[in-house]
Design an enzyme around this catalytic site. Sequence first.
Site, PDB file in Angstrom:
ATOM      1  N   TYR A   1       1.759   9.546  15.169  1.00 12.34           N
ATOM      2  CA  TYR A   1       2.325   8.609  16.362  1.00 12.34           C
ATOM      3  C   TYR A   1       2.585   9.498  17.351  1.00 12.34           C
ATOM      4  O   TYR A   1       3.078   8.990  18.635  1.00 12.34           O
ATOM      5  CB  TYR A   1       3.911   8.262  15.654  1.00 12.34           C
ATOM      6  CG  TYR A   1       3.714   7.355  14.743  1.00 12.34           C
ATOM      7  CD1 TYR A   1       2.411   6.676  14.259  1.00 12.34           C
ATOM      8  CD2 TYR A   1       4.868   6.604  14.165  1.00 12.34           C
ATOM      9  CE1 TYR A   1       2.371   5.868  13.060  1.00 12.34           C
ATOM     10  CE2 TYR A   1       4.854   5.976  12.923  1.00 12.34           C
ATOM     11  CZ  TYR A   1       3.419   5.312  12.471  1.00 12.34           C
ATOM     12  OH  TYR A   1       3.487   4.445  11.601  1.00 12.34           O
TER      13      TYR A   1
ATOM     14  N   LYS B   1      -3.315  12.084   1.381  1.00  5.92           N
ATOM     15  CA  LYS B   1      -4.779  11.385   1.113  1.00  5.92           C
ATOM     16  C   LYS B   1      -5.412  12.686   1.138  1.00  5.92           C
ATOM     17  O   LYS B   1      -6.554  12.810   2.156  1.00  5.92           O
ATOM     18  CB  LYS B   1      -4.749  10.444   2.478  1.00  5.92           C
ATOM     19  CG  LYS B   1      -5.952   9.690   2.243  1.00  5.92           C
ATOM     20  CD  LYS B   1      -6.128   8.709   1.177  1.00  5.92           C
ATOM     21  CE  LYS B   1      -7.296   7.929   1.035  1.00  5.92           C
ATOM     22  NZ  LYS B   1      -7.393   6.893  -0.229  1.00  5.92           N
TER      23      LYS B   1
ATOM     24  N   ASP C   1       6.549   5.846   6.835  1.00  5.32           N
ATOM     25  CA  ASP C   1       6.898   4.521   7.768  1.00  5.32           C
ATOM     26  C   ASP C   1       6.518   3.254   6.711  1.00  5.32           C
ATOM     27  O   ASP C   1       7.331   2.485   6.566  1.00  5.32           O
ATOM     28  CB  ASP C   1       6.124   4.495   8.902  1.00  5.32           C
ATOM     29  CG  ASP C   1       6.519   3.465  10.020  1.00  5.32           C
ATOM     30  OD1 ASP C   1       7.555   2.707   9.593  1.00  5.32           O
ATOM     31  OD2 ASP C   1       5.987   3.146  10.969  1.00  5.32           O
TER      32      ASP C   1
END
Length: 360
Positions: free
Chosen positions: A142, A193, A249
Amino acid sequence: MTTHRIAVLPGDGIGQEVTEQAVRVLRAVGKISGASFEFEQALVGGAAIDATGHPLPPATLELCKKAHAILFGAVGGPKWENVPHEVRAERGLLAIRKELDLYANLRPATCFSMLVDASPLKRSVVEGTDIMVIRELTGGLYYGEPRGVERFADGGARAVNTMVYTTREIERVARMGFEVARKRRKHLTSVDKNNVLVVSQLWREVVTKVAKDYPDVTLDHILVDNCSMALVHKPTQFDTIVTENTFGDILSDEAAILAGSMGMLPSASLGGTVGLYEPVHGTAPDIAGQGVANPIAAILSAAMLLRYSLNMVREADRIEAAVQRVLEQGHRTRDIAGPKDKALGTKEMGDLIVQHVERG
Ligand code: NAD
């Protein structure tokens, strides 16, 4: 005796109504524990735009910086939707987070046994769920540079966002994860990940290193896709989760479903010297001013304030137990009421919780 200075920023819509009840509960805690609280209220969001033209007036920021903790309501609403982007009501909250370096967002997802049927998931899946999701709040995709859209002459385009984390950013939120897990069931799950992203490989390396300082906490790692499935398949396997901004989020909203209603979800944003505590929900313009909002998310946010900013663990437990008892006795606000329940108003629900806190 220390006086705990609490900055109270109710904001707009139901933020005003539910924050008032949270303050009453903290006053009740002061009465029974002998702790001294000083509450000072300030403007933020739409209310601040109306009064000063800015969503975060300098006086409000000053008050926050000097406080021991901030109790926040919610900001925004249709009235301020068309103001310029840089002075939108929501900018007030984002600006506080940035100014106070609040890099970790804590969102518990607790399934209260008497509200199991309010969850869209089966009782056998959600019963007993008690998870704390810690989301890194100031880094990652972000905020990373470069970012932007490149437009081509042939009408095509190329858009870029960058996921970037430094060792320092990972380490500080990982430490937060271990500290929080230590106060809970001592089990931390780090979500990444790692099989695809190099950022996740660094994330896993740093979290594993930090774990050496917390031998009493069990650490495991899980891939984000797997975690997303496990949250709705077997949520009881989780205690504390720590993850980066984007994954957090999404996962924290997924975990929220386990708790039943928006009106039940508290949160804390921690990092710098002052913590900010607020319900997850917004200003609910559809019910604002009617006195029917559920104050429990705000009241549980006050309990988090005691636990994480003031280290008043017994008093935080007392508030959570009072909420539990009021629900056990069948009291409900409209958002969590069944067809046969009589729905209480915001103040009536606040009254009952205050009484239970005082009685112990
Ligand atoms: P919302 O959370 O305000 O409302 C969503 C739905 O949940 C509504 O139907 C509302 O009535 C219900 N609800 C929410 N809290 C409740 C409570 N305590 N008791 C009973 N019912 C409750 O989300 P929204 O409608 O998407 O947003 C409304 C406004 O709030 C927007 O301006 C948005 O930008 C703002 N917002 C602010 C924050 C914040 O300040 N942190 C967070 C989310 C949304």
